[in-house]
Write an enzyme that holds these catalytic residues in place. Structure first.
Site, PDB file in Angstrom:
ATOM      1  N   SER A 292       0.811  -1.110   0.097  1.00 18.94           N
ATOM      2  CA  SER A 292      -0.171   0.089  -0.028  1.00 18.94           C
ATOM      3  C   SER A 292       0.887   1.190   0.029  1.00 18.94           C
ATOM      4  O   SER A 292       0.415   2.380  -0.509  1.00 18.94           O
ATOM      5  CB  SER A 292      -0.924   0.032   1.151  1.00 18.94           C
ATOM      6  OG  SER A 292      -0.339  -0.115   2.507  1.00 18.94           O
TER       7      SER A 292
ATOM      8  N   HIS B  70      -5.331  -3.510  -2.404  1.00 14.17           N
ATOM      9  CA  HIS B  70      -5.015  -2.603  -3.593  1.00 14.17           C
ATOM     10  C   HIS B  70      -4.902  -3.235  -5.111  1.00 14.17           C
ATOM     11  O   HIS B  70      -4.301  -2.576  -5.798  1.00 14.17           O
ATOM     12  CB  HIS B  70      -3.501  -1.834  -2.982  1.00 14.17           C
ATOM     13  CG  HIS B  70      -3.833  -1.129  -2.050  1.00 14.17           C
ATOM     14  ND1 HIS B  70      -4.230   0.040  -1.912  1.00 14.17           N
ATOM     15  CD2 HIS B  70      -3.695  -1.358  -0.679  1.00 14.17           C
ATOM     16  CE1 HIS B  70      -4.527   0.366  -0.816  1.00 14.17           C
ATOM     17  NE2 HIS B  70      -3.884  -0.269  -0.141  1.00 14.17           N
TER      18      HIS B  70
ATOM     19  N   LYS C 236     -11.926   0.353  -2.154  1.00 14.58           N
ATOM     20  CA  LYS C 236     -10.865   0.925  -2.927  1.00 14.58           C
ATOM     21  C   LYS C 236     -11.348   1.053  -4.642  1.00 14.58           C
ATOM     22  O   LYS C 236     -12.241   1.661  -4.890  1.00 14.58           O
ATOM     23  CB  LYS C 236      -9.640   0.495  -2.781  1.00 14.58           C
ATOM     24  CG  LYS C 236      -9.053   0.505  -1.185  1.00 14.58           C
ATOM     25  CD  LYS C 236      -7.871   0.061  -1.067  1.00 14.58           C
ATOM     26  CE  LYS C 236      -7.610   0.094   0.441  1.00 14.58           C
ATOM     27  NZ  LYS C 236      -8.395  -0.361   1.483  1.00 14.58           N
TER      28      LYS C 236
END
Length: 384
Positions: A178, A206, A238
């Site tokens: 990240s 991610h 996300k």
């Protein structure tokens, strides 16, 4: 009892340019935002595919709220497991190529619940040194013997696995890291883990949505099966633009989590409307390949521009593009200078990253334009 000692510790943190503060977002997540009453072009959101404010997802949320209300009302094992929760789990399982999936309220809870459901004091957990805080906390809380291997270093992992005599061994890694943006060497990690009869768990927060032909993340990117990569965690807040998280894997894994993952058992389910919205988001992630193509194009454009400016980027092919600054004071000053020019980018400092590695964490979205990326590059040239 006085809090004077705590106040003194806060002052020390401020003096070291490590004090964290919150700013108030007054607009939807999108490239152009309003923060504390000022307009900015933002490059610090994890809304990688530009779906957080997508009209179809917003519409699905509204419709489900009308039908099911707002709150989940109870834990999933009592009366909080709605039709949309169940359907989303089935769709996420199919999406990831795993037999089943289980929803959690967020990624932190998914990681804590999963690791602690699988491990105890007789076991061992092996973690990359740069893993997310939630994974590190999960390993420490499990009571298992906790070992950290060098970042993305399979030889370092092999040395530690070869010495363990634990009942169970679990290798845990981020899929996309990240703060650095690089991708774990999952094929090699899975091979060495399998050789040592260890499980592998990947936090693909991610990577999911961004990597792979259909956006199914690191597992799809590397072509790893459920047998090679048995425990897959992904977040929905996300690239998916909604909220929550899931763990995908075998029927035995998911049933074990339902029985033993305390962060699943003892918490209220996510709002049904969030699950309904995520079902629409999942379809967009799978079908709108142009979002990933746009993202890749912008990443390449940004990296070329930074190279021409002499800026130090980390080796990242993902939307996370950190500019290494080093000194926390300098990183804060550059972030402030960019805000003065109308760009909103966060400085990341210790303890989130190691001392001496403060950075500007630039994140790109498919909803950014080439003109906006060029504006960022121009501003960086002026403040560097």
């Amino acid at each position: 009892m006085s809090f004077d000692q705590l106040a003194s510790e806060l002052q020390v943190r401020k003096a070291a340019s490590l004090y964290r503060g919150r700013k108030v977002l007054q607009s939807p997540q999108q490239p152009e935002v309003v923060v504390d009453g000022k307009a900015y072009l933002a490059f610090c959101s994890n809304d990688y595919l530009g779906l957080a404010n997508h009209p179809a997802i917003v519409s699905a949320f509204k419709q489900a709220a009308d039908e099911y209300g707002v709150g989940g009302g109870a834990s999933s094992l009592v009366s909080g497991h709605s039709f949309h929760h169940h359907a989303l789990e089935e769709e996420l399982a199919a999406f990831t190529g795993r037999p089943r999936a289980l929803l959690f309220s967020n990624g932190y809870m998914a990681n804590l619940g999963t690791v602690n459901a699988l491990l105890g004091k007789q076991d061992a957990v092996f973690q990359d040194r740069l893993n997310h805080a939630s994974l590190l906390d999960a390993g420490l809380l499990s009571g298992a013997r906790f070992q950290r291997y060098l970042h993305n270093d399979v030889d370092s992992l092999t040395q530690r696995l070869s010495k363990t005599q634990a009942r169970r061994s679990l290798v845990v890694t981020d899929g996309v890291f990240s703060m650095d943006g690089d991708i774990a060497d999952l094929p090699a990690i899975c091979d060495v883990a399998n050789h040592h009869k260890a499980w592998v768990m990947v936090d693909d927060a991610h990577g999911i949505g961004c990597l792979g032909k259909t956006g199914a993340g690191c597992a799809e990117h590397f072509g790893l099966s459920e047998q090679q990569l048995p425990i897959l965690m992904g977040t929905l807040g996300k690239a998916f633009g909604t909220s929550g998280a899931f763990v995908a894997g075998s029927d035995v894994l998911i049933e074990t989590l339902i029985q033993h993952a305390r962060t699943y058992i003892y918490t209220t389910s996510m709002p049904p409307a969030v699950a309904a919205a995520t079902r629409v988001s999942l379809k967009l992630v799978q079908t709108e390949q142009w979002r990933r193509e746009q993202l890749t194009s912008l990443i390449q454009r940004f990296r070329r521009g930074c190279e021409q400016l002499g800026l130090s980027l980390m080796d990242s092919p993902t939307p996370i593009q950190p500019i290494m600054i080093g000194n926390a004071d300098k990183a804060m000053a550059m972030s402030a200078a960019l805000r003065d020019k109308g760009l909103f980018i966060t400085a990341i400092r210790p303890p989130t990253v190691p001392h001496g590695s403060a950075r500007l964490r630039v994140t790109l979205s498919a909803s950014h334009t080439e003109v906006q990326v060029d504006r960022l590059l121009d501003a960086l040239d002026q403040v560097k």
